[in-house]
Write a protein that holds these residues in place. Structure first.
Motif, PDB file in Angstrom:
ATOM      1  N   GLN A  12       0.993  -1.166   0.089  1.00  0.00           N
ATOM      2  CA  GLN A  12      -0.027   0.009  -0.084  1.00  0.00           C
ATOM      3  C   GLN A  12       0.832   1.320   0.027  1.00  0.00           C
ATOM      4  N   PRO A  13       0.483   2.182  -0.739  1.00  0.00           N
ATOM      5  CA  PRO A  13       1.117   3.395  -0.587  1.00  0.00           C
ATOM      6  C   PRO A  13       1.346   4.009   0.790  1.00  0.00           C
ATOM      7  N   LYS A  14       2.418   4.613   1.143  1.00  0.00           N
ATOM      8  CA  LYS A  14       2.605   4.936   2.565  1.00  0.00           C
ATOM      9  C   LYS A  14       1.934   6.455   2.604  1.00  0.00           C
ATOM     10  N   PRO A  15       1.277   6.735   3.674  1.00  0.00           N
ATOM     11  CA  PRO A  15       0.727   8.052   3.934  1.00  0.00           C
ATOM     12  C   PRO A  15       1.683   9.231   3.931  1.00  0.00           C
ATOM     13  N   LYS A  16       1.285  10.551   3.431  1.00  0.00           N
ATOM     14  CA  LYS A  16       2.226  11.567   3.413  1.00  0.00           C
ATOM     15  C   LYS A  16       2.406  11.930   4.854  1.00  0.00           C
ATOM     16  N   ALA A  17       3.639  12.117   5.193  1.00  0.00           N
ATOM     17  CA  ALA A  17       4.116  12.641   6.695  1.00  0.00           C
ATOM     18  C   ALA A  17       4.797  13.692   6.637  1.00  0.00           C
ATOM     19  N   TYR A  18       4.693  14.575   7.415  1.00  0.00           N
ATOM     20  CA  TYR A  18       5.402  15.791   7.626  1.00  0.00           C
ATOM     21  C   TYR A  18       6.043  15.847   9.066  1.00  0.00           C
ATOM     22  N   LEU A  19       7.209  15.929   8.971  1.00  0.00           N
ATOM     23  CA  LEU A  19       7.999  16.164  10.093  1.00  0.00           C
ATOM     24  C   LEU A  19       7.805  17.337  11.045  1.00  0.00           C
ATOM     25  N   SER A  20       7.313  17.253  12.192  1.00  0.00           N
ATOM     26  CA  SER A  20       6.705  18.192  13.100  1.00  0.00           C
ATOM     27  C   SER A  20       7.577  18.310  14.137  1.00  0.00           C
ATOM     28  N   LEU A  21       8.623  19.329  14.140  1.00  0.00           N
ATOM     29  CA  LEU A  21       9.401  20.059  15.043  1.00  0.00           C
ATOM     30  C   LEU A  21       8.880  21.063  15.727  1.00  0.00           C
ATOM     31  N   LYS A  22       8.739  21.147  16.979  1.00  0.00           N
ATOM     32  CA  LYS A  22       8.460  22.349  17.683  1.00  0.00           C
ATOM     33  C   LYS A  22       9.361  22.744  18.600  1.00  0.00           C
ATOM     34  N   TYR A  23      10.144  23.904  18.399  1.00  0.00           N
ATOM     35  CA  TYR A  23      11.080  24.453  19.375  1.00  0.00           C
ATOM     36  C   TYR A  23      10.490  25.674  19.894  1.00  0.00           C
ATOM     37  N   PRO A  24      11.044  25.932  21.406  1.00  0.00           N
ATOM     38  CA  PRO A  24      10.460  26.961  21.962  1.00  0.00           C
ATOM     39  C   PRO A  24      10.863  28.276  21.475  1.00  0.00           C
ATOM     40  N   GLU A  25      10.159  29.311  21.944  1.00  0.00           N
ATOM     41  CA  GLU A  25      10.206  30.698  21.418  1.00  0.00           C
ATOM     42  C   GLU A  25      11.590  31.053  22.018  1.00  0.00           C
ATOM     43  N   LYS A  26      12.321  31.877  21.076  1.00  0.00           N
ATOM     44  CA  LYS A  26      13.560  32.123  21.732  1.00  0.00           C
ATOM     45  C   LYS A  26      13.540  33.309  22.558  1.00  0.00           C
ATOM     46  N   LYS A  27      14.230  33.398  23.885  1.00  0.00           N
ATOM     47  CA  LYS A  27      14.392  34.328  24.641  1.00  0.00           C
ATOM     48  C   LYS A  27      15.753  34.478  25.285  1.00  0.00           C
ATOM     49  N   TYR A  28      16.424  35.499  25.134  1.00  0.00           N
ATOM     50  CA  TYR A  28      17.941  35.619  25.304  1.00  0.00           C
ATOM     51  C   TYR A  28      18.223  36.194  26.550  1.00  0.00           C
ATOM     52  N   LYS A  29      19.145  35.966  27.182  1.00  0.00           N
ATOM     53  CA  LYS A  29      19.652  36.750  28.579  1.00  0.00           C
ATOM     54  C   LYS A  29      21.257  36.781  28.586  1.00  0.00           C
ATOM     55  N   LYS A  30      21.723  37.808  29.202  1.00  0.00           N
ATOM     56  CA  LYS A  30      23.371  37.937  29.144  1.00  0.00           C
ATOM     57  C   LYS A  30      23.891  36.864  29.934  1.00  0.00           C
ATOM     58  N   LEU A  31      24.933  36.301  29.484  1.00  0.00           N
ATOM     59  CA  LEU A  31      25.889  35.446  29.927  1.00  0.00           C
ATOM     60  C   LEU A  31      26.159  35.633  31.556  1.00  0.00           C
ATOM     61  N   GLU A  32      26.057  34.951  32.445  1.00  0.00           N
ATOM     62  CA  GLU A  32      26.099  35.480  33.895  1.00  0.00           C
ATOM     63  C   GLU A  32      27.574  34.946  34.329  1.00  0.00           C
ATOM     64  N   LEU A  33      28.140  33.898  33.896  1.00  0.00           N
ATOM     65  CA  LEU A  33      29.373  33.654  34.169  1.00  0.00           C
ATOM     66  C   LEU A  33      30.199  34.687  33.944  1.00  0.00           C
ATOM     67  N   GLU A  34      31.368  34.537  35.202  1.00  0.00           N
ATOM     68  CA  GLU A  34      32.415  35.629  34.996  1.00  0.00           C
ATOM     69  C   GLU A  34      33.508  35.083  34.079  1.00  0.00           C
ATOM     70  N   ARG A  35      33.639  35.843  32.854  1.00  0.00           N
ATOM     71  CA  ARG A  35      34.528  35.473  31.735  1.00  0.00           C
ATOM     72  C   ARG A  35      35.281  36.607  31.074  1.00  0.00           C
ATOM     73  N   PRO A  36      36.201  36.539  30.441  1.00  0.00           N
ATOM     74  CA  PRO A  36      36.784  37.915  29.714  1.00  0.00           C
ATOM     75  C   PRO A  36      35.867  38.108  28.325  1.00  0.00           C
ATOM     76  N   TYR A  37      34.903  37.653  28.143  1.00  0.00           N
ATOM     77  CA  TYR A  37      34.029  37.969  27.130  1.00  0.00           C
ATOM     78  C   TYR A  37      32.454  37.791  27.779  1.00  0.00           C
ATOM     79  N   SER A  38      31.394  38.212  27.095  1.00  0.00           N
ATOM     80  CA  SER A  38      30.194  38.228  27.420  1.00  0.00           C
ATOM     81  C   SER A  38      29.385  38.169  26.188  1.00  0.00           C
ATOM     82  N   PHE A  39      28.288  37.481  26.098  1.00  0.00           N
ATOM     83  CA  PHE A  39      27.295  37.490  24.964  1.00  0.00           C
ATOM     84  C   PHE A  39      25.973  36.880  25.556  1.00  0.00           C
ATOM     85  N   GLN A  40      24.798  37.028  24.597  1.00  0.00           N
ATOM     86  CA  GLN A  40      23.611  36.636  24.994  1.00  0.00           C
ATOM     87  C   GLN A  40      23.478  35.297  24.751  1.00  0.00           C
ATOM     88  N   VAL A  41      22.711  34.425  25.597  1.00  0.00           N
ATOM     89  CA  VAL A  41      22.658  33.035  25.382  1.00  0.00           C
ATOM     90  C   VAL A  41      20.883  32.945  25.668  1.00  0.00           C
TER      91      VAL A  41
END
Length: 174
Positions: A12-41
């Motif tokens: 029998q023919p296989k039914p059409k399937a679609y990959l359903s990947l749900k990723y959370p909405e992106k919300k960023y914050k500043k890197l809180e670890l003490e480093r010689p660099y900083s960026f948002q994660v």
């Protein structure tokens, strides 16, 4: 004859399937670890503090991480750049193509490159950034699974946006 015909599965023919990947909405914050660099994660990641100002940004739901290494620049910039490129092109055995995009942020004295590694390589994205005087970081995206580029592509695209955010928000500390 009847026994042989009864053992065959009806095709029998296989039914059409679609990959359903749900990723959370992106919300960023500043890197809180003490480093010689900083960026948002991304807020919903896990950070693992590593020695020597290294960092592991874990994506538990994706079973992936961005591994960041830090090295101070001390008349060794050429060596650091060569090593970063050598590590990228080490993947040419499995990669179908490697695309490089250069990056410059004059406001924060950041320049570097992002490499898209297409194919079943161990790392799909690598990047490096420097101020050319004091600081150098290198990052690599790894998935904790056997590489299958086609299957990983949606997750790679999702994490690549975070890598671009890291590059755009990267600042050096003195």
């Amino acid at each position: 004859m009847l026994i042989l015909a009864s053992c065959m599965d009806e095709i029998q023919p296989k039914p059409k399937a679609y990959l359903s990947l749900k990723y959370p909405e992106k919300k960023y914050k500043k890197l809180e670890l003490e480093r010689p660099y900083s960026f948002q994660v991304l807020e919903n990641i896990t950070l693992k503090d590593e020695p020597n100002n290294w960092l592991k940004i874990k994506y538990p739901n994706l079973k992936a991480s961005i591994d960041i290494t830090y090295r101070p620049v001390s008349n060794n910039l050429r060596e650091l750049l060569t090593e970063a490129q050598r590590l990228v092109f080490k993947h040419t055995v499995k990669a179908e193509q490697i695309i490089s995009d250069d990056f410059i942020n004059l406001e924060h004295s950041v320049s570097g490159s992002v490499y898209d590694i297409m194919g079943n390589a161990a790392s799909q994205i690598q990047f490096h950034a420097t101020d050319s005087v004091k600081h150098f970081i290198k990052g690599s995206l790894y998935f904790y699974t056997k590489p299958n580029y086609d299957s990983l592509l949606p997750a790679v695209a999702y994490v690549k946006k975070d890598i671009i955010k890291i590059m755009n928000t990267l600042e050096w500390k003195d």
